[in-house]
Design a protein around this motif. Sequence first.
Motif, PDB file in Angstrom:
ATOM      1  N   ARG A 163       0.754  -1.103  -0.048  1.00  0.00           N
ATOM      2  CA  ARG A 163       0.296  -0.233  -0.142  1.00  0.00           C
ATOM      3  C   ARG A 163       0.787   1.393  -0.025  1.00  0.00           C
ATOM      4  N   ASP A 201       1.488   1.846  -3.567  1.00  0.00           N
ATOM      5  CA  ASP A 201       0.278   2.237  -4.412  1.00  0.00           C
ATOM      6  C   ASP A 201       0.062   3.689  -4.150  1.00  0.00           C
ATOM      7  N   THR A 219      -8.244   6.608  -7.590  1.00  0.00           N
ATOM      8  CA  THR A 219      -9.307   5.448  -7.594  1.00  0.00           C
ATOM      9  C   THR A 219      -8.657   4.158  -8.170  1.00  0.00           C
ATOM     10  N   LYS A 259      -6.672   2.347  -5.832  1.00  0.00           N
ATOM     11  CA  LYS A 259      -7.423   2.023  -4.695  1.00  0.00           C
ATOM     12  C   LYS A 259      -6.968   3.001  -3.442  1.00  0.00           C
TER      13      LYS A 259
END
Length: 408
Positions: free
Chosen positions: A140, A143, A177, A180
């Motif tokens: 994450r 990301d 988006t 995520k």
Amino acid sequence: MGDKAESSDEEPTIAEDVVVTKYKMAGEMTNRVMAQVLSSAVEGASILELCELGDRLIIEETGKVYKKEKELKKGIAFPTCVSVNNCVCHFSPLRSDALVKLKNGDVLKIELGAHVDGFIAVAAHTKVVGSSMNNKVTGRKADVIQAAYTAAEVALRMVVPGGDNLLVTEAIQKTATSFKCQPIEGILSHQLKRNMYDSEKCILLNPSEAHRKEYKQVQFELHEAYAIDILVSTGDGKAKQLDTRTTVFRRTEDLYNLKMKASRAFYSDISSKFDVMPFSLRSCEDEGKARMGVVECINHNLVEPYNVLYEKEGEFVAQFKFTVLLMPNGPQKITSIPFDQEAISSSLSLQDQELKTLLATSTARKSKKKKKKTKASSTKDVPPAAELPSSTTGTSEGQAPPIAEVKS
């Protein structure tokens, strides 16, 4: 006579060579300072020391120019802030605060800015402590960093003369988006003017229904300057103020007859030192007296706080911020730090085909073709401001935009 009076009151813009020069000087200083603070942000480094380093270097850099023009103001346009992991922005501790040191794996966001004669250049950049090509950032953390960087690159290609702020908001949302993630709700990117951060034209991230009612559609125009601030979270994007002390403020235009001696001394100090630029209480002569004096100033709206904001515990926030000038031969990004793509390994990618096509376009500024000289042509022709050479700090494709003011 009337024409002269009107022209003297006109807002100076980058249509003038001297204004472009001052913006670029501030941008180059901001880039140099950002690079030094980033290189010092290693495991065990103190956040206080990093903030002090950034502020000291900005003062040193700006002190080297326009030495003979005593009335020309220059210096810190935004005090150095180092916000870690789920801390969104504006963490700039005082010497009296508990010491916070960086740890391996921390996701840190560094934000700072300089100005020359009121022309502002701000930047922000995200780094993971200890990361490298051989120790890649994954999961994450990767990301959210990739989402924020990609969104900044999308925005750079959309903030152009004739562009629409609502479309930029939508594109940033789509980009986040895809990874995520969510942009931080309510963060504003403003048009910059001399001595002014929050001009009316702005780009709003992740607007709530209440925000949408006040968010005006505007178009970007030639010879405007913008601070584009991209903040993205692995969480829901709703930042909140916790119990961390606010240390960054900015003087407002309001007036009030302060009652306390400490408040009057504080207000006089910040007015002469920082004028309308944001500042840290750490930069005041007496930190203890500043902490007392600021209270009455806040209560009567003489200063505006930049509160320290947080996402939920366990989430990560990434930020990229850059300053861009809308020139006739293309947008010129004047604050930029290279993005280490080889150190980031996200399993996600941008999904929107239109945005992927947009990202494939070059951000290089167009060079104007020189007209062939004829016998009748004058040798005294001079190029307009738009034909100034690109700054060496401008970003080519593949480099990351840095970052500056986050105002919630």
